[in-house]
Design an enzyme around this catalytic site. Structure first.
Site, short mmCIF file in Angstrom:
data_model
loop_
_atom_site.label_atom_id
_atom_site.label_comp_id
_atom_site.label_asym_id
_atom_site.label_seq_id
_atom_site.Cartn_x
_atom_site.Cartn_y
_atom_site.Cartn_z
N CYS A 1 1.64 12.33 20.40
CA CYS A 1 1.31 13.30 21.46
C CYS A 1 2.08 12.72 22.82
O CYS A 1 2.43 13.44 23.44
CB CYS A 1 0.00 13.36 21.63
SG CYS A 1 -0.93 14.28 20.61
N CYS B 1 -2.68 9.90 21.45
CA CYS B 1 -2.03 9.10 20.29
C CYS B 1 -0.33 8.78 20.67
O CYS B 1 0.20 9.90 21.49
CB CYS B 1 -1.99 9.56 19.08
SG CYS B 1 -0.98 10.90 18.67
N ASN C 1 -8.18 19.28 17.92
CA ASN C 1 -7.74 18.88 16.74
C ASN C 1 -8.08 19.65 15.44
O ASN C 1 -9.20 19.99 15.30
CB ASN C 1 -7.99 17.35 16.79
CG ASN C 1 -9.47 16.93 16.59
OD1 ASN C 1 -10.07 17.65 17.41
ND2 ASN C 1 -9.96 16.22 15.92
N ILE C 2 -7.03 19.79 14.63
CA ILE C 2 -7.29 20.58 13.37
C ILE C 2 -6.93 19.50 12.53
O ILE C 2 -5.65 19.24 12.20
CB ILE C 2 -6.41 21.90 13.58
CG1 ILE C 2 -6.70 22.71 14.73
CG2 ILE C 2 -6.39 22.75 12.09
CD1 ILE C 2 -6.25 23.92 14.90
N GLU C 3 -7.80 19.29 11.55
CA GLU C 3 -7.45 18.26 10.30
C GLU C 3 -7.20 19.21 9.12
O GLU C 3 -7.76 20.06 8.72
CB GLU C 3 -8.53 17.28 10.19
CG GLU C 3 -8.80 16.88 11.33
CD GLU C 3 -9.91 15.50 11.05
OE1 GLU C 3 -10.69 15.37 10.40
OE2 GLU C 3 -9.67 14.49 12.16
N GLU D 1 -3.88 17.73 21.80
CA GLU D 1 -3.12 17.92 22.89
C GLU D 1 -1.86 18.55 22.29
O GLU D 1 -1.26 19.57 23.05
CB GLU D 1 -2.71 16.37 23.30
CG GLU D 1 -3.54 15.41 24.00
CD GLU D 1 -4.49 14.66 22.94
OE1 GLU D 1 -4.77 15.29 21.82
OE2 GLU D 1 -4.65 13.43 23.04
N CYS E 1 -3.35 16.97 16.45
CA CYS E 1 -4.11 16.58 17.61
C CYS E 1 -4.29 17.65 18.77
O CYS E 1 -3.46 18.66 18.72
CB CYS E 1 -3.49 15.25 18.56
SG CYS E 1 -3.32 13.91 17.60
N1 THU Z 1 -6.98 13.13 17.73
C1 THU Z 1 -6.65 14.00 18.71
O1 THU Z 1 -6.76 15.10 18.75
N2 THU Z 1 -6.07 13.48 19.89
C2 THU Z 1 -6.22 12.07 20.30
O2 THU Z 1 -5.59 11.70 21.38
C3 THU Z 1 -6.36 11.03 19.43
C4 THU Z 1 -6.73 11.30 18.03
C5 THU Z 1 -7.53 13.59 16.46
C6 THU Z 1 -6.67 13.37 15.29
C7 THU Z 1 -7.79 13.44 14.24
O3 THU Z 1 -8.04 14.69 13.90
C8 THU Z 1 -8.82 12.80 14.81
O4 THU Z 1 -8.71 12.66 16.18
C9 THU Z 1 -8.96 11.14 14.60
O5 THU Z 1 -7.87 10.58 14.64
#
Ligand code: THU
Length: 137
Positions: free
Chosen positions: A92, A89, A45-47, A58, A56
């Site tokens: 995804c 989520c 995941n990259i915020e 995935e 996310c």
């Molecule tokens: N996130 C994912 O990368 N995959 C998931 O299945 C659930 C959530 C990430 C998004 C965000 O960067 C962090 O988790 C919190 O929601």
């Protein structure tokens, strides 16, 4: 797929998780998707500071694979550090339905617990392109 190759995919997702950029949530997620030919693509995941532009793990894995021309996926491993295994989520799930429908999904955590599921179970009665071509006007 053998138990060893599933374990390899999970380990690959676990390593990808460490490349997560998640300064806002501190919630690190790693993913690894395997193609029918056996190639593995990873994602984490990259915020974004905007929050809303966060992606996310995935989807990063799936985008990387699709953009390299891959279309046929057999397995997708997802690793997060949670006691109750983290599922993909809703966003995804939609993307997995559209682009990796037949992939076996393997959820895992850092304790090595795993659970397998399918996108059909996670996203029943999904919307997809079939509805676009079936509309009436
Ligand atoms: N996130 C994912 O990368 N995959 C998931 O299945 C659930 C959530 C990430 C998004 C965000 O960067 C962090 O988790 C919190 O929601």
């Amino acid at each position: 797929m053998s138990e060893d190759s599933l374990q390899e995919l999970i380990e690959t997702a676990k390593t990808a998780r460490l490349r997560s950029i998640a300064p806002f949530s501190n919630f690190l997620v790693g993913a690894a998707v395997r193609t029918a030919e056996g190639k593995i693509y990873t994602g984490s995941n990259i915020e974004s500071a905007s929050y809303g532009l966060t992606v996310c793990g995935e989807r990063v894995a799936i985008w990387k694979a699709l953009s390299e021309g891959e279309r046929d996926f057999v397995e997708l491993a997802i690793v997060a550090d949670t006691e109750s295994l983290t599922p993909p989520c809703g966003t995804c799930r939609q993307i997995i339905w559209e682009f990796a429908k037949h992939a076996k999904i393997i959820l895992s955590n850092l304790q090595g617990e795993t659970q397998e599921c399918s996108i059909k179970e996670l996203l029943p009665r999904a919307f997809d392109a079939r509805f676009l071509s079936a509309h009436k006007d």
